[in-house]
Design an enzyme around this catalytic site. Structure first.
Site, short mmCIF file in Angstrom:
data_model
loop_
_atom_site.label_atom_id
_atom_site.label_comp_id
_atom_site.label_asym_id
_atom_site.label_seq_id
_atom_site.Cartn_x
_atom_site.Cartn_y
_atom_site.Cartn_z
CE1 TYR A 76 -14.13 17.07 -14.91
CE2 TYR A 76 -13.81 16.27 -12.67
CZ TYR A 76 -14.00 16.02 -14.02
OH TYR A 76 -14.04 14.72 -14.45
CE LYS A 131 -9.60 14.07 -17.69
NZ LYS A 131 -10.09 15.13 -16.85
CG ASP A 156 -8.47 20.51 -11.32
OD1 ASP A 156 -7.55 20.21 -12.10
OD2 ASP A 156 -9.57 19.93 -11.30
NE ARG A 176 -3.53 -0.42 2.74
CZ ARG A 176 -3.16 -0.73 3.99
NH1 ARG A 176 -2.41 0.12 4.70
NH2 ARG A 176 -3.51 -1.87 4.53
C1 LIG Z 1 -10.99 15.03 -15.73
C2 LIG Z 1 -10.78 16.08 -14.73
C3 LIG Z 1 -10.67 15.78 -13.38
C4 LIG Z 1 -10.90 14.41 -12.84
O1 LIG Z 1 -10.05 13.47 -13.30
P1 LIG Z 1 -10.38 11.91 -13.37
O2 LIG Z 1 -9.02 11.33 -13.51
O3 LIG Z 1 -11.26 11.74 -14.55
O4 LIG Z 1 -11.05 11.53 -12.09
C5 LIG Z 1 -10.40 16.80 -12.50
N1 LIG Z 1 -10.27 18.07 -12.93
C6 LIG Z 1 -10.39 18.40 -14.22
C7 LIG Z 1 -10.23 19.82 -14.61
C8 LIG Z 1 -10.67 17.43 -15.17
O5 LIG Z 1 -10.83 17.75 -16.44
#
Ligand SMILES: *Cc1c(COP(=O)(O)O)cnc(C)c1O
Length: 426
Positions: A140, A237, A212, A86
């Site tokens: 988001y 992403k 973010d 973990r």
């Molecule tokens: C896609 C996204 C997330 C979340 O990511 P996941 O890996 O899909 O959980 C968070 N913030 C932004 C701006 C995003 O586009």
């Protein structure tokens, strides 16, 4: 080929004698290596890679101890030490290490099984019952859902604010305000906000600022260097980059990193070594992929701006687009994600446009090698700021978000052109 040293440190046989930039023993160089070099080099420590280029995939729950004395001594439960599955193993450590190297000011990075898990993990680490969280109104959507479904029942109150209204931002704080969640550009509507100013106000008010930073990644925006305390990313992403994995990260300076790590471990967050290896593989080409998708996005944004079917193009990299000046001031790069607003047109027309596209996949997420499209309806989610914004024709409401991949931009333009024809043929 593998084993653990007396102190529990991983040992892999390695023939490579030269140290990598930044490593102990590396030739001292006045000039730090550029980010594009760092995405190639970071995290590739010889003790993790052995004689090969990439760290092997260490699939492990149990880490074995040498003998009962070794077990009784208790190995250091520190990053980079074998302990238990973990806590990760070299594949995950190499990825975390690389992300830390890419984020100026970071002392460490915690990995989470998704971007949303990173946002949730970081917020739950810094907030407690009775606290107030300020969230940017362009956040988001799942971040909003998190506030409603997880934080609210725990007694943590969320208030939304207009990220472009610096003047009233200080008034949004109360003695219980503990954290601010920022996102710039907003991933649907692309507003760029003055992060350094907002983060400075948050700090002055005694609140933790979390950004973010998925859109820009550390290659496009140095979050901690601009005053944020915690930099969050969905690695799903740009870092993954191939639409084949889910992961998230939180990078921070020493104080916040220790807290994030403690809480993430207490909540059992761990990522699979296979996914970590994929993310590392993606990271190595991230700089060139971003360069290409940014250039293509800009080409498409310029083309869209001239189209009679388009009322607004929301692309921070585009001259004259909202947020362009702040983007130019603070950012060192862009990406392939932007939105545009149709002139007039109803939902049926927008659907005909989407269905008329052949090269753009219809689907969530972004940052992959393939182009994607989704409809966006910000009016549905906003609470603090009007949509459409003041000054827009109220008929120009319906948006589309494009994630531009690595295809030839001329083919993508031809695809958009066909889709506009299909939209107005209906
Ligand atoms: C896609 C996204 C997330 C979340 O990511 P996941 O890996 O899909 O959980 C968070 N913030 C932004 C701006 C995003 O586009």
């Amino acid at each position: 080929m593998t084993g653990a040293g007396a102190n529990g440190a991983p040992i892999l046989t390695c023939r490579r004698k030269r140290a990598r930039p930044g490593e102990q023993g590396a030739v001292k160089n006045d000039k730090p290596v550029a980010p594009a070099t760092q995405v190639v080099e970071a995290g590739r420590r010889p003790e993790w890679t052995g004689a090969v280029v990439n760290p092997p995939v260490w699939r492990a729950s149990t880490h074995l101890y040498a003998d009962s004395a070794d077990l009784a001594t208790g190995r250091a439960n520190a990053d980079g030490q074998f302990y238990y599955g973990r806590r990760g193993a070299p594949t995950q450590w190499a990825l975390a290490d690389a992300l830390t190297a890419l984020e100026p000011g970071a002392a460490g990075t915690v990995l989470y099984p998704s971007g949303v898990a990173a946002i949730a993990g970081a917020l739950l680490a810094v907030l407690k019952a009775g606290d107030v969280l300020l969230v940017t109104d362009n956040a988001y959507e799942p971040s909003r859902a998190l506030a409603r479904t997880v934080l609210d029942p725990l007694g943590i109150e969320t208030r939304f604010f207009d990220p472009l209204d610096l003047g009233t931002f200080p008034d949004r704080f109360c003695p219980r305000t503990r954290a601010v969640l920022l996102e710039s550009p907003g991933s649907l509507t692309m507003e760029v906000c003055d992060i350094p100013a907002l983060a400075a106000i948050a700090r002055e008010k005694g609140a933790v600022s979390l950004l973010d930073n998925t859109w820009a990644s550390p290659l496009g925006f140095a979050a901690l260097a601009h005053g944020c305390d915690i930099s969050l990313m969905s690695l799903t992403k740009h870092v993954g980059g191939h639409s084949d994995l889910m992961m998230g990260s939180a990078s921070a300076g020493e104080h916040w990193h220790q807290l994030l790590r403690l809480k993430a471990q207490a909540m059992g967050n761990v990522v699979s070594p296979d996914d970590a290896a994929l993310a590392l593989r993606g990271l190595r080409t991230m700089a060139v992929r971003l360069e290409r998708s940014t250039a293509s996005a800009l080409t498409l944004a310029r083309w869209l701006r001239e189209r009679p079917e388009v009322a607004h193009v929301l692309c921070p990299m585009l001259e004259g687009s909202p947020g362009h000046d702040l983007w130019q001031r603070d950012f060192t790069g862009g990406c392939g994600l932007f939105s545009f607003i149709l002139k007039g047109r109803d939902a049926a027309a927008r659907s005909r446009f989407i269905d008329g596209l052949a090269l753009f996949g219809i689907g969530y997420s972004w940052g992959g090698f393939e182009s994607l499209v989704v409809p966006v309806d910000p009016a549905r989610v906003r609470t603090e700021t009007p949509w459409p914004p003041a000054g827009w024709d109220s008929a120009d409401r319906l948006g589309l978000r494009l994630s531009i991949g690595l295809e030839d931009p001329a083919d993508l333009i031809a695809d958009l052109e066909r889709a506009f024809a299909a939209m107005d043929a209906g």
